[in-house]
Design an enzyme around this catalytic site. Structure first.
Site, PDB file in Angstrom:
ATOM      1  N   LYS A 144       0.853  -1.187   0.000  1.00 23.33           N
ATOM      2  CA  LYS A 144       0.000   0.000   0.000  1.00 23.33           C
ATOM      3  C   LYS A 144       0.888   1.236   0.000  1.00 23.33           C
ATOM      4  O   LYS A 144       1.629   1.480   0.954  1.00 23.33           O
ATOM      5  CB  LYS A 144      -0.914   0.015   1.233  1.00 23.33           C
ATOM      6  CG  LYS A 144      -1.657   1.344   1.358  1.00 23.33           C
ATOM      7  CD  LYS A 144      -2.527   1.441   2.593  1.00 23.33           C
ATOM      8  CE  LYS A 144      -2.887   2.898   2.846  1.00 23.33           C
ATOM      9  NZ  LYS A 144      -3.727   3.072   4.043  1.00 23.33           N
TER      10      LYS A 144
ATOM     11  N   ALA B 275      -9.686   5.253   4.136  1.00 22.41           N
ATOM     12  CA  ALA B 275      -9.587   6.408   5.029  1.00 22.41           C
ATOM     13  C   ALA B 275     -10.879   7.196   5.172  1.00 22.41           C
ATOM     14  O   ALA B 275     -11.599   7.416   4.201  1.00 22.41           O
ATOM     15  CB  ALA B 275      -8.482   7.370   4.596  1.00 22.41           C
TER      16      ALA B 275
ATOM     17  N   GLY C 103      -8.402   8.934   9.662  1.00 18.55           N
ATOM     18  CA  GLY C 103      -8.688   8.995  11.094  1.00 18.55           C
ATOM     19  C   GLY C 103      -9.753  10.005  11.492  1.00 18.55           C
ATOM     20  O   GLY C 103      -9.993  10.223  12.670  1.00 18.55           O
TER      21      GLY C 103
END
Lengths: 66, 265
Positions: free
Chosen positions: B108, B195, B169
């Site tokens: 990734k 995300a 986050g």
């Protein structure tokens, strides 16, 4: 001879190999990767790669991350 | 209704870089209380691919427990990431080390722009992707939700496109479903929302848009009960995927009674 391992100075015997360094630190060579002076040291050559005075070594492993 | 539908057979797999998986939920391994909780949450989530970070070993305390002792690379496909890298050079260096540590070439890539937003630095991302692909890596790439740059990454040879739903986050979910949909429609490689997802409905929404999967970490690890959320996410991804395959009803302006009008007393 004097090495820098993960940013910290470290003294070790002349002619020590990568494998020897990992063992002396107490690390399982199968679980880490090693970079010597910004060049990757293949696992297959840990036993034969001799370190030299002034080498900059990075030892990394996998940690939790996203 | 034929018996070949997903509902009847349960057969709905996801293939990336030639490897086939049955779970469309990819999870991170960071931010958990301890390695036991990490292992348990991943198990419950049903994920088969887990992202991991590459960091310096603590040489002054080498006896510390290691992730690999709790989350076995034999059981899960490790997807090394480049979290914390702000330049293409750092990202390439990190993944070369990861490949040597684990022996895997599926990775990734994420090259970040700044610490406040962790938004992808796309020029550096494109540069790193090119170098990694040339070096034999199979690159799943975290990117902005910009269809044009997503196409550039696909044309370059990335094996999966992973636009952010919102900031890493942040838990804001998918802020621009239209661009995610545009990227999905134009891509011939898997598209995963990576995300920003915060709760189960966010994961279901990503799947209902037609995405091939989702990747999350904080949504599970940051829940009050991470284990319950791991299960919620597993179910949400499955539900969203099934809803997408089923094909939702069209939206209408006015009501349409579910009970027949004929025979009213």
């Amino acid at each position: 001879m004097q090495l820098t391992v993960n940013g910290e100075p470290r003294t070790c015997e002349t002619g020590m190999t990568v494998e020897g360094l990992l063992t002396s630190i107490g690390l399982d060579p199968r679980k880490v990767a090693v970079e010597r002076n910004r060049e990757i040291v293949p696992k297959s050559t840990f036993v034969t790669t001799a370190l030299a005075d002034g080498d900059v070594i990075e030892i990394v492993h996998f940690i939790g991350g996203g | 209704m034929t018996e070949t539908t997903v509902a009847a057979t349960g057969a709905d797999t996801f293939t990336v870089a030639g490897q086939t998986f049955s779970s469309r939920l990819l999870v991170g391994t960071g931010k958990y209380k301890d390695f036991e909780e990490t292992a348990r949450a991943i198990e419950i989530s049903g994920a088969e691919i887990v992202t991991v970070a590459v960091r310096r070993v603590n040489v002054s305390d080498p006896s510390q427990p290691m992730l690999v002792d709790y989350v076995s690379p034999k059981k899960y496909t490790y997807l090394p990431n480049t979290a914390g890298c702000y330049t293409a050079d750092d990202a390439v260096r990190t993944l070369r080390l990861a490949r040597e540590a684990g022996g895997w070439d599926l990775v990734k890539l994420e090259v970040l722009g700044d610490q406040k937003t962790l938004y992808p630095n796309m020029p550096e991302t494109l540069k790193a992707a090119e170098a990694l692909i040339r070096d034999g890596f199979k690159v799943m790439v975290y990117c902005s939700d910009d269809p044009i740059q997503a196409k550039m990454l696909e044309d370059m040879g990335c094996v999966a496109i992973m636009p952010l739903g919102s900031l890493i986050g942040s838990g804001h979910g998918i802020l621009n479903p239209v661009t995610i949909r545009l990227i999905k429609e134009q891509s011939s490689v898997p598209v995963l929302v990576d995300a920003g997802l915060g709760t189960a409905s966010d994961a279901a929404a990503a799947m209902e848009l037609g995405c091939d999967g989702v990747l999350m970490n904080t949504a599970i690890a940051g829940a009050k009960d991470p284990l319950a959320m791991a299960l919620a996410m597993k179910l949400a991804v499955e539900a969203g995927r099934l809803a997408y395959l089923a094909g939702r009803m069209p939206k209408k302006m006015y009501a349409d009674p579910s009970s027949p009008l004929a025979g009213l007393i």
